[in-house]
Write a protein that holds these residues in place. Structure first.
Motif, mmCIF file in Angstrom:
data_model
loop_
_atom_site.group_PDB
_atom_site.id
_atom_site.type_symbol
_atom_site.label_atom_id
_atom_site.label_comp_id
_atom_site.label_asym_id
_atom_site.label_seq_id
_atom_site.Cartn_x
_atom_site.Cartn_y
_atom_site.Cartn_z
ATOM 1 N N LYS A 59 -61.400 -2.571 6.250
ATOM 2 C CA LYS A 59 -60.827 -2.720 4.887
ATOM 3 C C LYS A 59 -59.387 -3.245 4.872
ATOM 4 N N PRO A 60 -59.139 -4.428 5.439
ATOM 5 C CA PRO A 60 -57.784 -5.007 5.321
ATOM 6 C C PRO A 60 -57.562 -5.472 3.873
ATOM 7 N N GLU A 61 -56.309 -5.810 3.549
ATOM 8 C CA GLU A 61 -56.029 -6.318 2.191
ATOM 9 C C GLU A 61 -56.354 -7.810 2.073
ATOM 10 N N ALA A 62 -56.435 -8.493 3.221
ATOM 11 C CA ALA A 62 -56.747 -9.923 3.212
ATOM 12 C C ALA A 62 -57.336 -10.314 4.555
ATOM 13 N N VAL A 63 -58.150 -11.391 4.539
ATOM 14 C CA VAL A 63 -58.685 -11.955 5.787
ATOM 15 C C VAL A 63 -58.244 -13.402 5.881
ATOM 16 N N TYR A 64 -57.806 -13.798 7.073
ATOM 17 C CA TYR A 64 -57.444 -15.188 7.345
ATOM 18 C C TYR A 64 -58.473 -15.744 8.321
ATOM 19 N N ALA A 65 -59.148 -16.834 7.929
ATOM 20 C CA ALA A 65 -60.216 -17.383 8.773
ATOM 21 C C ALA A 65 -59.993 -18.862 9.039
ATOM 22 N N LEU B 145 -46.823 -14.347 8.101
ATOM 23 C CA LEU B 145 -47.064 -13.073 7.408
ATOM 24 C C LEU B 145 -45.979 -12.055 7.748
ATOM 25 N N GLU B 146 -45.601 -12.015 9.014
ATOM 26 C CA GLU B 146 -44.589 -11.032 9.445
ATOM 27 C C GLU B 146 -43.239 -11.286 8.776
ATOM 28 N N LYS B 147 -42.985 -12.557 8.475
ATOM 29 C CA LYS B 147 -41.729 -12.884 7.767
ATOM 30 C C LYS B 147 -41.660 -12.180 6.422
ATOM 31 N N GLY B 148 -42.834 -11.979 5.813
ATOM 32 C CA GLY B 148 -42.894 -11.314 4.501
ATOM 33 C C GLY B 148 -43.109 -9.817 4.627
ATOM 34 N N GLY C 151 -49.534 -17.902 6.100
ATOM 35 C CA GLY C 151 -48.928 -16.589 6.363
ATOM 36 C C GLY C 151 -47.793 -16.306 5.393
ATOM 37 N N ILE C 152 -46.978 -17.324 5.141
ATOM 38 C CA ILE C 152 -45.869 -17.177 4.189
ATOM 39 C C ILE C 152 -46.421 -16.835 2.796
ATOM 40 N N VAL C 153 -47.434 -17.587 2.371
ATOM 41 C CA VAL C 153 -47.993 -17.384 1.023
ATOM 42 C C VAL C 153 -48.624 -15.992 0.894
ATOM 43 N N VAL C 154 -49.398 -15.590 1.894
ATOM 44 C CA VAL C 154 -50.065 -14.274 1.841
ATOM 45 C C VAL C 154 -49.005 -13.162 1.874
ATOM 46 N N GLY C 155 -47.951 -13.373 2.638
ATOM 47 C CA GLY C 155 -46.841 -12.414 2.672
ATOM 48 C C GLY C 155 -46.187 -12.286 1.299
ATOM 49 N N GLN C 156 -46.031 -13.439 0.637
ATOM 50 C CA GLN C 156 -45.423 -13.426 -0.701
ATOM 51 C C GLN C 156 -46.296 -12.703 -1.719
ATOM 52 N N LYS C 157 -47.585 -12.621 -1.426
ATOM 53 C CA LYS C 157 -48.485 -11.887 -2.329
ATOM 54 C C LYS C 157 -48.381 -10.378 -2.104
#
Ligand code: PHB
Length: 387
Positions: free
Chosen positions: A217-223, A186-189, A154-160
């Motif tokens: 159409k999200p910008e990313a998927v977490y699975a 993710l919310e942290k970012g 979540g942190i990494v995807v947020g940083q993107k």
């Protein structure tokens, strides 16, 4: 008359030596409760092989005592878990339990271990409660909590810079906990999860859910999927053409031990985990070489966790000089150890969970290659463990 006290103390010493000897000669019974069939079968085998590799490297003994194995296939089925664990505790009378992969199964094992004061080392399942409200001096995890790699992703995807993500996983404890960790990171970012999709474990009917992702159409998927199901999910995601438009992320389980079977569909996938295949340290290199020699297979994270479960047990047994009745000495040494793991050194929290670096990796060929440390020395948050 002066010789009497001497005789008495000599006799006492002999008795003590006899007791240690009697125990010293008997093998330590290790009960392996793992999935040997079903979607997590490969994971169970990896854990067993990793555990046995460490014991073999010590000459087949820990603290001078032979190790005898008892095995139960738990089928990753929580409804059979209590009966299965009792086969090891009551029928086989094992000294220590090692298991399992599936969080629902491990929760039942932890309850049984607490009820019977049995030593339990968890070599995978990340159910957060086990090292939270259910914690016990006799329960230690050599793997992770479901929150740890998820939060890091979540942190990494947020940083993107991702603002709208979706999640997809199985509807059980591990799925819910991994989604929670990812969402928190993710919310942290400044990002948000717009929708969580689930299907029942161990289902692999992904089609309708992939259609839903395409329409949102999200910008990313977490699975989060693992084992055979992760192979199918990653292939289905690519076959639906989603990998071209919506980057897929996950905890490293999505691609660990599965890259050969996933082929082109997994190339370039970024995941977070407490292990990466190509960590270039003498410890990891010798581990991977020995594992490949012994089992003709590349070690995945599950093998590392099995190997480290045996290392943690060895630390306890060495401190207690092989005497399992010295429970307090044994369990406190198991908690105080700094594990010299192929993943890098890690410690164990008071609640019994590893405190460890989480790496960002990228799938290349058949390796999950190290890219960066996503979060350093990550401890699971306090969850009300009171001992
Ligand atoms: C879990 O159920 O906790 C679990 C199962 C498989 C994994 C990771 C976590 O790869």
């Amino acid at each position: 008359m002066k010789t009497l006290p001497k005789l008495a103390s000599a006799a006492a010493a002999l008795c003590a030596a006899g007791a240690t000897l009697a125990q010293g000669n008997a093998p330590i019974k290790v009960g392996l409760m793992l999935p040997y069939t079903g979607t997590f079968a490969a994971l169970g085998n990896m854990i067993e092989n990793g555990f046995k590799l460490y014991v073999q490297e010590q000459g087949g003994k820990l603290a001078g005592r032979e190790i005898q194995y008892f095995k139960v296939d738990d089928e990753s089925d929580p409804s059979k878990a209590t009966d299965n664990v009792n086969k090891l505790i009551k029928r086989d009378q094992v000294d220590v339990l090692v298991g399992s992969v599936h969080s629902g199964v491990a929760l039942a094992m932890a309850k049984a271990a607490r009820d019977s004061n049995m030593l339990l080392i968890i070599p995978n399942a990340g159910a957060v409660d086990i090292t939270g409200p259910m914690c016990s001096p006799s329960i230690i995890r050599s793997s992770f909590s479901n929150w740890q790699p998820a939060y890091a992703m979540g942190i990494v995807v947020g940083q993107k810079g991702v603002k709208r993500a979706m999640t997809i996983t199985w509807n059980y404890a591990a799925g819910a906990e991994t989604v929670k960790g990812f969402t928190e990171g993710l919310e942290k970012g400044g990002g948000k999860v717009i929708k969580d999709l689930t299907l029942p474990f161990p289902g692999v009917e992904f089609q309708a859910l992939l259609t839903e992702i395409a329409s949102q159409k999200p910008e990313a998927v977490y699975a989060f999927f693992a084992g055979a199901a992760a192979v199918k999910f990653v292939k289905d995601y690519a076959a639906a053409g989603l990998n071209k438009t919506i980057p897929l992320y996950g905890p490293g389980f999505l691609t660990d031990g599965t890259l050969e079977a996933q082929g082109a569909a997994a190339q370039g996938l970024q995941t977070t985990l407490h292990y990466a295949d190509n960590l270039d340290t003498p410890r990891n290199n010798s581990f991977r070489k020995n594992f490949a020699l012994a089992y003709k297979a590349n070690a995945a994270v599950y093998a590392v966790q099995g190997y480290d479960a045996a290392q943690i047990l060895a630390a306890g047994l060495n401190a207690a000089k092989g005497d399992l009745t010295k429970r307090e000495v044994l369990t406190s040494a198991m908690r105080k150890v700094t594990v010299d793991s192929p993943r890098g050194k890690f410690t164990i929290s008071n609640a019994g969970n590893p405190v460890q670096d989480i790496y960002l990796r990228e799938a290349k060929g058949i390796n999950n290659e190290y890219k960066a440390v996503a979060v350093k020395g990550l401890a699971d948050p306090a969850r009300g463990c009171k001992m």
